[in-house]
Design a protein around this motif. Structure first.
Motif, PDB file in Angstrom:
ATOM      1  N   ARG A 252      74.977  52.044  32.745  1.00 33.67           N
ATOM      2  CA  ARG A 252      76.255  52.747  32.621  1.00 33.67           C
ATOM      3  C   ARG A 252      76.250  53.687  31.407  1.00 33.67           C
ATOM      4  O   ARG A 252      76.815  54.761  31.441  1.00 33.67           O
ATOM      5  CB  ARG A 252      77.370  51.702  32.468  1.00 33.67           C
ATOM      6  CG  ARG A 252      78.612  52.050  33.222  1.00 33.67           C
ATOM      7  CD  ARG A 252      79.578  50.879  33.270  1.00 33.67           C
ATOM      8  NE  ARG A 252      79.644  50.309  34.605  1.00 33.67           N
ATOM      9  CZ  ARG A 252      79.603  49.009  34.872  1.00 33.67           C
ATOM     10  NH1 ARG A 252      79.461  48.132  33.910  1.00 33.67           N
ATOM     11  NH2 ARG A 252      79.703  48.597  36.098  1.00 33.67           N
ATOM     12  N   ASP A 272      76.531  51.024  45.475  1.00 30.68           N
ATOM     13  CA  ASP A 272      77.848  51.473  44.999  1.00 30.68           C
ATOM     14  C   ASP A 272      77.783  51.815  43.512  1.00 30.68           C
ATOM     15  O   ASP A 272      78.361  52.796  43.054  1.00 30.68           O
ATOM     16  CB  ASP A 272      78.910  50.380  45.217  1.00 30.68           C
ATOM     17  CG  ASP A 272      79.323  50.299  46.675  1.00 30.68           C
ATOM     18  OD1 ASP A 272      79.050  51.261  47.424  1.00 30.68           O
ATOM     19  OD2 ASP A 272      79.899  49.265  47.066  1.00 30.68           O
ATOM     20  N   PHE A 273      77.090  50.975  42.774  1.00 33.79           N
ATOM     21  CA  PHE A 273      76.910  51.202  41.339  1.00 33.79           C
ATOM     22  C   PHE A 273      76.079  52.474  41.122  1.00 33.79           C
ATOM     23  O   PHE A 273      76.399  53.311  40.265  1.00 33.79           O
ATOM     24  CB  PHE A 273      76.203  49.981  40.737  1.00 33.79           C
ATOM     25  CG  PHE A 273      76.118  49.975  39.232  1.00 33.79           C
ATOM     26  CD1 PHE A 273      77.186  49.542  38.465  1.00 33.79           C
ATOM     27  CD2 PHE A 273      74.953  50.385  38.584  1.00 33.79           C
ATOM     28  CE1 PHE A 273      77.093  49.525  37.068  1.00 33.79           C
ATOM     29  CE2 PHE A 273      74.864  50.374  37.197  1.00 33.79           C
ATOM     30  CZ  PHE A 273      75.936  49.948  36.443  1.00 33.79           C
ATOM     31  N   GLU A 276      78.178  55.515  41.525  1.00 30.43           N
ATOM     32  CA  GLU A 276      78.994  55.757  40.316  1.00 30.43           C
ATOM     33  C   GLU A 276      78.167  56.501  39.261  1.00 30.43           C
ATOM     34  O   GLU A 276      78.616  57.467  38.661  1.00 30.43           O
ATOM     35  CB  GLU A 276      79.476  54.421  39.718  1.00 30.43           C
ATOM     36  CG  GLU A 276      80.604  53.754  40.470  1.00 30.43           C
ATOM     37  CD  GLU A 276      81.863  54.607  40.486  1.00 30.43           C
ATOM     38  OE1 GLU A 276      82.257  55.119  39.412  1.00 30.43           O
ATOM     39  OE2 GLU A 276      82.426  54.786  41.579  1.00 30.43           O
ATOM     40  N   LEU A 277      76.936  56.031  39.050  1.00 30.61           N
ATOM     41  CA  LEU A 277      76.058  56.664  38.057  1.00 30.61           C
ATOM     42  C   LEU A 277      75.767  58.112  38.432  1.00 30.61           C
ATOM     43  O   LEU A 277      75.626  58.979  37.565  1.00 30.61           O
ATOM     44  CB  LEU A 277      74.730  55.894  37.956  1.00 30.61           C
ATOM     45  CG  LEU A 277      74.800  54.449  37.477  1.00 30.61           C
ATOM     46  CD1 LEU A 277      73.424  53.808  37.573  1.00 30.61           C
ATOM     47  CD2 LEU A 277      75.318  54.375  36.043  1.00 30.61           C
ATOM     48  N   GLN A 278      75.699  58.374  39.734  1.00 32.08           N
ATOM     49  CA  GLN A 278      75.353  59.721  40.205  1.00 32.08           C
ATOM     50  C   GLN A 278      76.473  60.729  39.918  1.00 32.08           C
ATOM     51  O   GLN A 278      76.217  61.932  39.894  1.00 32.08           O
ATOM     52  CB  GLN A 278      75.058  59.664  41.706  1.00 32.08           C
ATOM     53  CG  GLN A 278      74.292  60.853  42.246  1.00 32.08           C
ATOM     54  CD  GLN A 278      74.131  60.753  43.747  1.00 32.08           C
ATOM     55  OE1 GLN A 278      74.973  60.198  44.449  1.00 32.08           O
ATOM     56  NE2 GLN A 278      73.032  61.287  44.261  1.00 32.08           N
ATOM     57  N   LYS A 279      77.692  60.242  39.677  1.00 27.72           N
ATOM     58  CA  LYS A 279      78.789  61.171  39.336  1.00 27.72           C
ATOM     59  C   LYS A 279      78.516  61.869  37.998  1.00 27.72           C
ATOM     60  O   LYS A 279      79.040  62.949  37.739  1.00 27.72           O
ATOM     61  CB  LYS A 279      80.122  60.418  39.256  1.00 27.72           C
ATOM     62  CG  LYS A 279      80.634  59.983  40.626  1.00 27.72           C
ATOM     63  CD  LYS A 279      81.957  59.246  40.524  1.00 27.72           C
ATOM     64  CE  LYS A 279      82.389  58.733  41.891  1.00 27.72           C
ATOM     65  NZ  LYS A 279      83.406  57.683  41.786  1.00 27.72           N
ATOM     66  N   ASP A 280      77.706  61.243  37.154  1.00 28.30           N
ATOM     67  CA  ASP A 280      77.378  61.827  35.848  1.00 28.30           C
ATOM     68  C   ASP A 280      76.105  62.665  35.874  1.00 28.30           C
ATOM     69  O   ASP A 280      75.737  63.260  34.854  1.00 28.30           O
ATOM     70  CB  ASP A 280      77.176  60.720  34.804  1.00 28.30           C
ATOM     71  CG  ASP A 280      78.496  60.100  34.390  1.00 28.30           C
ATOM     72  OD1 ASP A 280      79.527  60.784  34.498  1.00 28.30           O
ATOM     73  OD2 ASP A 280      78.476  58.931  33.972  1.00 28.30           O
TER      74      ASP A 280
END
Ligand code: CP3
Length: 348
Positions: A252, A272-273, A276-280
């Motif tokens: 994260r 899913d995690f 989330e990381l790929q949004k950054d």
């Protein structure tokens, strides 16, 4: 969809490329009959790494066979302790070995002269950039200081790197010095690979997953941050993929912590995690390498899941760790057919 010459570089700039570019960690290796044949021409594994002719040949083998979007320099992370004269050797069937380093030896340890010690590696990089198709990204790499240190302290691989973890608790100052020397040598190593023609670099922290929370920040994040800072100060446009295997929830904060353009994901990470990381920013991974052994429906469905979940963002398709010697080369063909789909596009 987007059709650019350097798909991996585009993803590293945060773009979404469809279908995603693909390469495999350890793509040059024993699962390929042509690798096993070339390997026999070298006396030992390090001779293979230090012979530009042979290193170029084995790097090119998976590119010729599969047309991967990236080639990774054929070498090993342990050339850095070898350049530090730690008596590194690869014993058939036993993995790497070297002389275990003591507190006193760490105090006397110097950053090696890599231009002198690793000249054949840089020679291989520049020949590769000349020989590879322009559309194929050339990746250089190094090991992260923590992972290199685990081998330098134990003198060989261990299941949980207990010797290095114990050493770090008992002799924190010596341990920090060891990491600092490795980080300085590694930054120099990466700069020289970029200058020789590497388009981007990957930092392998294969043993990040055995560190406690506090130790992860101190030993996995900070030394890699130092390498990236030094690299970017010298070569501001250099792109970096950081792979901290087993880091789990620590990922994260890892991307920003080390300032990487992409982070590598192992196969245990929930998708899913990962999304989330790929949004950054860009992610790389994360198929279980054993699916290159198993093949069949299990392979097809896991590849499709990754494409469904991560294919709409910046993704470099890869395995979650290196391909194993038991992998069936046909399963790699099958993997590429699924990813590249109907177009069967292969501009390599
Ligand atoms: O990915 C590639 O195709 C490039 C080449 C590459 C190798 N090692 C070749 C190799 C890369 C990027 C590495 C990195 C590496 N080396 C790591 C980090 C990545 C990971 O796998 O976790 C680590 C921890 C090492 C250290 C290392 N080298 C070990 C533990 C071993 C022995 C285990 C084994 O697979 O036999 C090696 C040897 C090694 N490095 C081989 C190859 C193809 C096999 C040796 C042989 O061909 O005789």
């Amino acid at each position: 969809m987007e059709k650019t010459a350097r798909k991996v570089m585009d993803v590293l700039s945060g773009k979404t490329v469809s279908p995603p570019p693909v390469w495999l960690m350890r793509q040059a290796g024993r699962y390929l009959p042509e690798y096993r044949q070339t390997r026999q021409q070298a006396k030992g594994f390090l001779d293979l790494c230090y012979s530009p002719d042979l290193a170029v040949e084995v790097t090119m083998q998976p590119i010729r066979r599969y047309g991967f979007d990236a080639a990774i320099l054929f070498s090993d992370i342990l050339v850095i302790p070898d350049a530090m004269e730690r008596n590194v050797r690869f014993v058939e069937g036993e993995g790497p070995q070297m002389d275990p380093i003591s507190v006193e030896e760490i105090e006397a340890l110097d950053v090696p002269d890599l231009a002198l010690r690793l000249a054949p590696v840089f020679e291989a990089v520049s020949r590769l950039r000349r020989d590879l198709p322009g559309s194929t990204t050339l990746l250089g790499f190094c090991g992260a200081p923590w992972t290199i240190a685990t081998y330098m302290i134990a003198g060989h691989g261990t299941p949980d790197q207990a010797p290095a973890r114990l050493f770090a608790y008992r002799y924190p100052q010596a341990f920090e010095r060891l990491l600092a020397v490795i980080a300085e040598a590694s930054a120099d190593y990466l700069i020289r690979q970029i200058d020789a023609g590497a388009d981007a670099v990957q930092i392998f922290d294969s043993w990040a997953g055995v560190l406690g929370d506090e130790e992860f920040q101190r030993y996995a994040v900070q030394p890699v941050r130092r390498i990236v800072n030094t690299l970017r100060a010298a070569r501001p446009s250099a792109k970096v993929i950081a792979f901290a295997k087993g880091a789990g929830a620590n990922l994260r904060t890892y991307r920003r912590g080390v300032d990487a353009d992409a982070i590598g994901l192992d196969w245990t990470l929930p998708l899913d995690f990962a999304a989330e990381l790929q949004k950054d920013g860009a992610v790389q991974g994360n198929l279980d390498p054993l699916l290159m052994v198993a093949g069949g429906d299990a392979l097809d469905s896991r590849v499709k899941r990754i494409l469904d979940r991560l294919g709409n963002g910046p993704l470099i398709f890869n395995l979650g760790h290196g391909i194993t010697p038991q992998a069936d080369p046909e399963n790699v063909t099958r993997l590429l057919a699924i990813i590249r789909g109907g177009s069967g596009e292969n501009d390599g």
